[in-house]
Design an enzyme around this catalytic site. Structure first.
Site, PDB file in Angstrom:
ATOM      1  N   PHE A 111       0.844  -1.063  -0.057  1.00 26.96           N
ATOM      2  CA  PHE A 111      -0.007  -0.064   0.114  1.00 26.96           C
ATOM      3  C   PHE A 111       0.741   1.307   0.075  1.00 26.96           C
ATOM      4  O   PHE A 111       0.399   2.352  -0.330  1.00 26.96           O
ATOM      5  CB  PHE A 111      -0.767   0.001   1.487  1.00 26.96           C
ATOM      6  CG  PHE A 111      -0.318   0.445   2.446  1.00 26.96           C
ATOM      7  CD1 PHE A 111      -0.570   1.788   3.011  1.00 26.96           C
ATOM      8  CD2 PHE A 111       0.334  -0.103   3.251  1.00 26.96           C
ATOM      9  CE1 PHE A 111      -0.300   2.250   4.307  1.00 26.96           C
ATOM     10  CE2 PHE A 111       0.708  -0.087   4.353  1.00 26.96           C
ATOM     11  CZ  PHE A 111       0.507   1.331   5.020  1.00 26.96           C
ATOM     12  N   LYS A 112       2.092   1.185   0.491  1.00 33.73           N
ATOM     13  CA  LYS A 112       2.818   2.319   0.363  1.00 33.73           C
ATOM     14  C   LYS A 112       3.193   2.786  -1.096  1.00 33.73           C
ATOM     15  O   LYS A 112       3.245   4.217  -1.168  1.00 33.73           O
ATOM     16  CB  LYS A 112       4.304   1.828   0.908  1.00 33.73           C
ATOM     17  CG  LYS A 112       4.262   1.374   2.457  1.00 33.73           C
ATOM     18  CD  LYS A 112       3.685   2.237   3.470  1.00 33.73           C
ATOM     19  CE  LYS A 112       3.358   1.483   4.687  1.00 33.73           C
ATOM     20  NZ  LYS A 112       4.770   1.299   5.627  1.00 33.73           N
TER      21      LYS A 112
END
Length: 496
Positions: A111-112
């Protein structure tokens, strides 16, 4: 009128969005927070007809008010492109009565990527806007995912260098291989003999080193951060909660204005803080369900009102959440303390000296939007196994923590509100833990044999991010002690 940003530790500090992005951390050690949370200016129905990039602009323009329309749209267009393996950028998958928001379709399958694909563009644009002549040195600590995503985002970006510290033996084998094989003449990866909190504390200390700042400036450098302490990381994360709601609306899974719950696995508190900001913008979110692993410092905080890091640090199968100092919680503490830097400072000083602080009864009243719980290691594994056996859908360990906590929440409250679970990483990133959870027979396989087996049983093609590190050479092998982090940076930058 521009939205300005204040420091959580000094009421007199007031900067523009681009200045906050450039600095990363305030000189007083505080985090930058918007003076107010803006309200969405566009209807939910209109959002439901928009693409991800269009939603991103509608959200981010409200926070980054000193960026021109063209500047911001250029940043968004460059970020959300073919680096993602789906045109939607993020997808929703319905399984076992919940909606899994897959945030791992970017180049590093975590998700980063959602924020770190755009941060380099926001940062370089901010530098131009503020006439910065120095090269920007991105300094960050990682518990696994931020490091690779930041390295990939900043690799070979002109006018920048990036140095990532990670805990040796504190990330998954795939996470480590992704980092130490990172290409780019401006990328540097350093393992420390310590845990993530040691790395994060060391980085914060370096940011506050005034003598080093002078030396850096004389050498033509200045620090900034890619951690979620940088507001340029946090604002893009708000977008995907708004987009998730718009997709549910577009797919007629809910009616306009109908509330949802957001279930978020978190250690550093940034991802769930973004959901909190989205709620305060007017997005119809009811409960913010905070999911922890065995390092349950956040769960204990929500239950007792005491934040206490004085406990054993646990290495778990969800290493990105193996954190005892949740930096972004400071932004929430500042807010529920009435936006008082003095009150916030009192608690942050107590955390620094005694390792704990207590919030007041009045502050507790502002936490009713949150629910906290945690998943033990065996519960995380059984959640992966059960979901696979029931639905053939395979999730990673961090997402499993959230799914487990969501089941506990439903059992405890009986709440049937539609819920979105933030699926923060591809199962391919934590293949061994995932596959052994599904069946112990996989224990004897090598990491890449497990990758192929996971692809076979899931029907999902092995992501490029995994394929490219099968035979990639190790390019970074520096290891240092915690007290050597500063000198290691000087060696990398060739400054005395």
């Amino acid at each position: 009128m521009d939205l300005l940003y204040r420091s959580t530790r000094d009421d007199s500090v007031s900067v523009t969005a681009s200045q906050a992005i450039l600095k990363g951390l305030s000189a007083d050690g505080g985090l930058f927070v918007p003076e107010s949370i803006p309200t969405l200016e566009i209807s939910l129905e209109a959002l439901s007809k928009m693409s991800y990039t269009e939603v991103a602009y509608e959200v981010m323009k409200l926070f980054l008010t000193d960026f021109t329309e063209q500047e911001l749209k250029d940043c968004i267009t460059k970020a959300y492109d073919s680096k993602f393996d789906t045109d939607e950028i993020t997808t929703l998958v319905k399984a076992d009565g919940a909606y899994y928001l897959e945030l791992f379709h970017g180049s590093t399958i975590a998700f980063k990527d959602m924020a770190l694909s755009i941060l380099p563009h926001l940062l370089t644009t901010s530098a131009k806007k503020n006439n910065v002549k120095n090269d920007i040195v991105i300094l960050t600590a990682t518990s696994g995912d931020t490091g690779k995503a930041a390295l990939a985002g900043f690799a070979d970006v002109k006018g920048t260098k990036i140095i990532v510290f990670y805990p040796k033996n504190g990330v998954s084998p795939i996470q480590e291989k992704q980092m130490i094989t990172q290409k780019g003449d401006n990328t540097y990866v350093v393992a420390i003999n310590g845990n993530f909190d040691d790395a994060q504390t060391g980085v914060k200390k370096i940011f506050g080193d005034k003598e080093l700042e002078i030396v850096m400036d004389q050498a033509g450098y200045q620090f900034s951060s890619a951690n979620s302490i940088n507001i340029g990381r946090l604002v893009p994360q708000i977008v995907y909660y708004v987009y998730a709601y718009s997709r549910l609306l577009a797919h007629e899974e809910l009616k306009s204005g109908e509330k949802i719950n957001a279930v978020v696995p978190t250690g550093n508190f940034g991802n769930i803080l973004a959901a909190f900001y989205a709620k305060n913008m007017g997005l119809p979110i009811d409960k913010l369900i905070c999911a922890s692993n065995d390092n349950k410092v956040l769960y204990d905080f929500f239950i007792t009102g005491t934040y206490d890091r004085n406990r054993e640090f646990m290495l778990t199968s969800s290493p990105s959440m193996d954190i005892l100092i949740s930096s972004n919680l400071e932004r929430l503490i500042y807010r529920i303390a009435g936006s008082s830097a003095d009150k916030n400072n009192e608690m942050m000083n107590a955390l620094k000296t005694a390792g704990k602080y207590d919030i007041t009864d009045d502050m507790k009243q502002h936490l009713t939007d949150f629910y906290g719980n945690y998943a033990k290691e065996e519960e995380t594994a059984s959640t992966i196994k059960q979901l696979y056996e029931d639905t053939n859908y395979i999730i990673d360990t961090h997402t499993a923590v959230a799914a487990c906590v969501y089941k506990k929440y439903k059992a405890e409250t009986g709440d049937t509100t539609k819920s979105v679970i933030a699926s923060t990483a591809s199962p391919f990133k934590f293949t061994r833990s995932v596959m052994v959870a599904i069946n112990s027979k996989y224990e004897s396989m090598s990491d890449f044999e497990l990758v192929d087996e996971l692809s076979k049983i899931s029907g999902v093609i092995v992501p490029d991010a995994i394929e490219e590190i099968r035979i990639a050479p190790v390019l970074h092998n520096t290891v240092c002690e915690v007290n050597e982090m500063c000198s290691t940076i000087k060696e990398i930058l060739k400054i005395k």
